[in-house]
Scaffold this active site. Structure first.
Site, PDB file in Angstrom:
ATOM      1  N   ASP A  26      90.964  20.019  96.375  1.00 22.25           N
ATOM      2  CA  ASP A  26      89.853  20.938  96.592  1.00 22.25           C
ATOM      3  C   ASP A  26      90.256  22.369  96.234  1.00 22.25           C
ATOM      4  O   ASP A  26      91.419  22.751  96.381  1.00 22.25           O
ATOM      5  CB  ASP A  26      89.423  20.873  98.065  1.00 22.25           C
ATOM      6  CG  ASP A  26      88.055  21.490  98.303  1.00 22.25           C
ATOM      7  OD1 ASP A  26      87.318  21.708  97.323  1.00 22.25           O
ATOM      8  OD2 ASP A  26      87.737  21.758  99.469  1.00 22.25           O
ATOM      9  N   ARG A  30      86.614  27.669  93.447  1.00 20.13           N
ATOM     10  CA  ARG A  30      86.872  28.936  94.130  1.00 20.13           C
ATOM     11  C   ARG A  30      88.064  29.664  93.515  1.00 20.13           C
ATOM     12  O   ARG A  30      88.089  30.888  93.443  1.00 20.13           O
ATOM     13  CB  ARG A  30      87.100  28.672  95.624  1.00 20.13           C
ATOM     14  CG  ARG A  30      85.807  28.375  96.390  1.00 20.13           C
ATOM     15  CD  ARG A  30      86.088  27.964  97.817  1.00 20.13           C
ATOM     16  NE  ARG A  30      86.619  26.608  97.891  1.00 20.13           N
ATOM     17  CZ  ARG A  30      87.424  26.178  98.851  1.00 20.13           C
ATOM     18  NH1 ARG A  30      87.844  27.013  99.786  1.00 20.13           N
ATOM     19  NH2 ARG A  30      87.836  24.923  98.862  1.00 20.13           N
ATOM     20  N   TRP A  31      89.060  28.893  93.073  1.00 23.21           N
ATOM     21  CA  TRP A  31      90.229  29.489  92.400  1.00 23.21           C
ATOM     22  C   TRP A  31      89.780  30.235  91.155  1.00 23.21           C
ATOM     23  O   TRP A  31      90.220  31.366  90.902  1.00 23.21           O
ATOM     24  CB  TRP A  31      91.201  28.365  92.042  1.00 23.21           C
ATOM     25  CG  TRP A  31      92.450  28.789  91.341  1.00 23.21           C
ATOM     26  CD1 TRP A  31      93.641  29.136  91.916  1.00 23.21           C
ATOM     27  CD2 TRP A  31      92.642  28.899  89.921  1.00 23.21           C
ATOM     28  NE1 TRP A  31      94.567  29.452  90.946  1.00 23.21           N
ATOM     29  CE2 TRP A  31      93.974  29.307  89.709  1.00 23.21           C
ATOM     30  CE3 TRP A  31      91.826  28.676  88.819  1.00 23.21           C
ATOM     31  CZ2 TRP A  31      94.508  29.512  88.445  1.00 23.21           C
ATOM     32  CZ3 TRP A  31      92.344  28.876  87.550  1.00 23.21           C
ATOM     33  CH2 TRP A  31      93.664  29.288  87.368  1.00 23.21           C
ATOM     34  N   SER A  71      83.601  12.793  93.693  1.00 23.30           N
ATOM     35  CA  SER A  71      82.919  12.006  94.712  1.00 23.30           C
ATOM     36  C   SER A  71      81.517  11.635  94.248  1.00 23.30           C
ATOM     37  O   SER A  71      80.956  12.263  93.331  1.00 23.30           O
ATOM     38  CB  SER A  71      82.838  12.779  96.026  1.00 23.30           C
ATOM     39  OG  SER A  71      81.782  13.724  95.985  1.00 23.30           O
ATOM     40  N   ASP A  73      78.923  12.264  95.782  1.00 24.08           N
ATOM     41  CA  ASP A  73      78.062  13.413  96.073  1.00 24.08           C
ATOM     42  C   ASP A  73      78.206  14.528  95.044  1.00 24.08           C
ATOM     43  O   ASP A  73      77.363  15.432  94.983  1.00 24.08           O
ATOM     44  CB  ASP A  73      78.374  13.964  97.468  1.00 24.08           C
ATOM     45  CG  ASP A  73      77.907  13.036  98.574  1.00 24.08           C
ATOM     46  OD1 ASP A  73      76.894  12.345  98.376  1.00 24.08           O
ATOM     47  OD2 ASP A  73      78.568  12.998  99.631  1.00 24.08           O
ATOM     48  N   ASN A  74      79.276  14.483  94.231  1.00 25.60           N
ATOM     49  CA  ASN A  74      79.466  15.544  93.232  1.00 25.60           C
ATOM     50  C   ASN A  74      78.461  15.481  92.087  1.00 25.60           C
ATOM     51  O   ASN A  74      78.370  16.441  91.302  1.00 25.60           O
ATOM     52  CB  ASN A  74      80.885  15.483  92.652  1.00 25.60           C
ATOM     53  CG  ASN A  74      81.952  15.957  93.619  1.00 25.60           C
ATOM     54  OD1 ASN A  74      83.111  15.564  93.522  1.00 25.60           O
ATOM     55  ND2 ASN A  74      81.573  16.806  94.578  1.00 25.60           N
ATOM     56  N   ARG A 194      94.823  17.670 102.060  1.00 26.76           N
ATOM     57  CA  ARG A 194      93.645  18.329 101.502  1.00 26.76           C
ATOM     58  C   ARG A 194      93.993  19.784 101.236  1.00 26.76           C
ATOM     59  O   ARG A 194      94.453  20.506 102.129  1.00 26.76           O
ATOM     60  CB  ARG A 194      92.441  18.250 102.440  1.00 26.76           C
ATOM     61  CG  ARG A 194      91.224  18.968 101.834  1.00 26.76           C
ATOM     62  CD  ARG A 194      89.928  18.649 102.496  1.00 26.76           C
ATOM     63  NE  ARG A 194      88.821  19.245 101.740  1.00 26.76           N
ATOM     64  CZ  ARG A 194      87.580  18.805 101.755  1.00 26.76           C
ATOM     65  NH1 ARG A 194      87.265  17.746 102.480  1.00 26.76           N
ATOM     66  NH2 ARG A 194      86.651  19.384 101.033  1.00 26.76           N
ATOM     67  N   ARG A 200      88.296  18.406 106.503  1.00 25.09           N
ATOM     68  CA  ARG A 200      87.450  17.223 106.691  1.00 25.09           C
ATOM     69  C   ARG A 200      87.815  16.190 105.636  1.00 25.09           C
ATOM     70  O   ARG A 200      88.457  16.504 104.632  1.00 25.09           O
ATOM     71  CB  ARG A 200      85.971  17.589 106.605  1.00 25.09           C
ATOM     72  CG  ARG A 200      85.575  18.326 105.335  1.00 25.09           C
ATOM     73  CD  ARG A 200      84.084  18.638 105.313  1.00 25.09           C
ATOM     74  NE  ARG A 200      83.725  19.419 104.142  1.00 25.09           N
ATOM     75  CZ  ARG A 200      83.689  20.746 104.095  1.00 25.09           C
ATOM     76  NH1 ARG A 200      83.986  21.441 105.189  1.00 25.09           N
ATOM     77  NH2 ARG A 200      83.363  21.385 102.983  1.00 25.09           N
TER      78      ARG A 200
END
Length: 276
Positions: A26, A30-31, A71, A73-74, A194, A200
């Site tokens: 993850d 953001r990186w 995932s 959901d991605n 993670r 999570r």
């Protein structure tokens, strides 16, 4: 019917002895954003982190490594980002399959394939075939993966074989091992890492992580180095894994305290500070 209790997972899996480590990679987007770059640049940098980790894992006693690449959901992400991720996945497999085969690394891709492009499915199958004989190390890559969906599919397979009345945890784990594509069981996850600061599981290996040791780090995935993996493995070895049982030294302390209390007439229960 209750399943037989297993206090500890087997020490040896199909890839040979070693830990099963799983990583939720993850922080790529953001990186990149923190550096004023597009999210796709973070995903590209994340591929280099994958290479570093795969090259290092075997030397740290890891026999199975499962990476959460994409995932189910991605698919909700912007189309451009999804396409970039699929291109990176395809290029990684194309570039690394021969090297993995040479180094004894077997590649297995878990998750759905019916929503992947035919070209990507072909590359996945070619990478798996090219590394099928490798037995030093198992690299599993989760793409279009959902643990809840995998459990549902395994439950459907149980229903299709309703004459079976002796289903155990181990048998159900085999049903979870993606039979349409591989079907070989793997040991339960020992260590889950993670990156990116979140804490999570995000629908990743929920059944297999029942007794996993969890390590969370604020480091973004593109910055994850060999030393970070080594630190996580050291943290794993510092922890005491009891699988619901009482460790022997602890049990001896309780028995000794109880015997002392009985001899002194102070009661039959150990002090609360040492109760299990």
């Amino acid at each position: 019917m209750s399943a037989p209790l297993r206090l500890a997972p087997p020490a040896t899996g199909p890839a040979g002895p070693g830990l099963h480590a799983a990583i939720i990679m993850d922080g790529n987007g953001r990186w990149a954003i923190s550096r004023g770059r597009p999210r796709s640049a973070g995903h590209a940098a994340g591929v280099e982190a994958v290479r570093r980790v795969v090259e290092t894992a075997g030397d740290l006693g890891i026999g199975t490594l499962t990476l959460f690449a994409f995932s189910s959901d991605n698919w909700r992400r912007p189309d451009a980002e999804v396409r970039a991720l699929m291109r990176l996945f395809r290029s990684y497999l194309t570039a690394e399959a021969a090297k993995c085969a040479k180094n004894g690394i077997r590649i297995a891709v878990i998750g759905r394939r019916d929503r992947l492009s035919p070209g990507l499915v072909r590359v996945v199958e070619e990478a798996e075939a090219a590394t099928a004989a490798a037995d030093r190390f198992l690299l599993r890559i989760a793409v279009d993966y959902s643990a809840r969906d995998a459990i549902l599919r395994a439950a459907e397979r149980c229903r299709d074989h309703s004459e079976r009345t002796d289903l155990s945890r181990e048998a159900f784990s085999r049903l979870l091992a993606d039979p349409p594509h591989d079907g070989r069981p793997v040991p339960d996850v020992d260590l889950l890492i993670r990156t990116g600061g979140e804490k999570r599981l995000s629908d990743f290996l929920l059944w297999e992580c029942a007794y996993a040791e969890l390590v969370f780090t604020d480091r973004m995935w593109p910055d994850f180095e060999r030393a970070d993996l080594a630190d996580a493995v050291r943290e794993f070895h510092r922890r005491e894994r009891r699988f619901g049982a009482v460790p022997d030294p602890y049990a001896r302390t309780i028995r000794s305290a109880t015997a002392l209390l009985k001899r002194t007439g102070s009661g039959s229960s150990p002090p609360s500070a040492i109760r299990p």
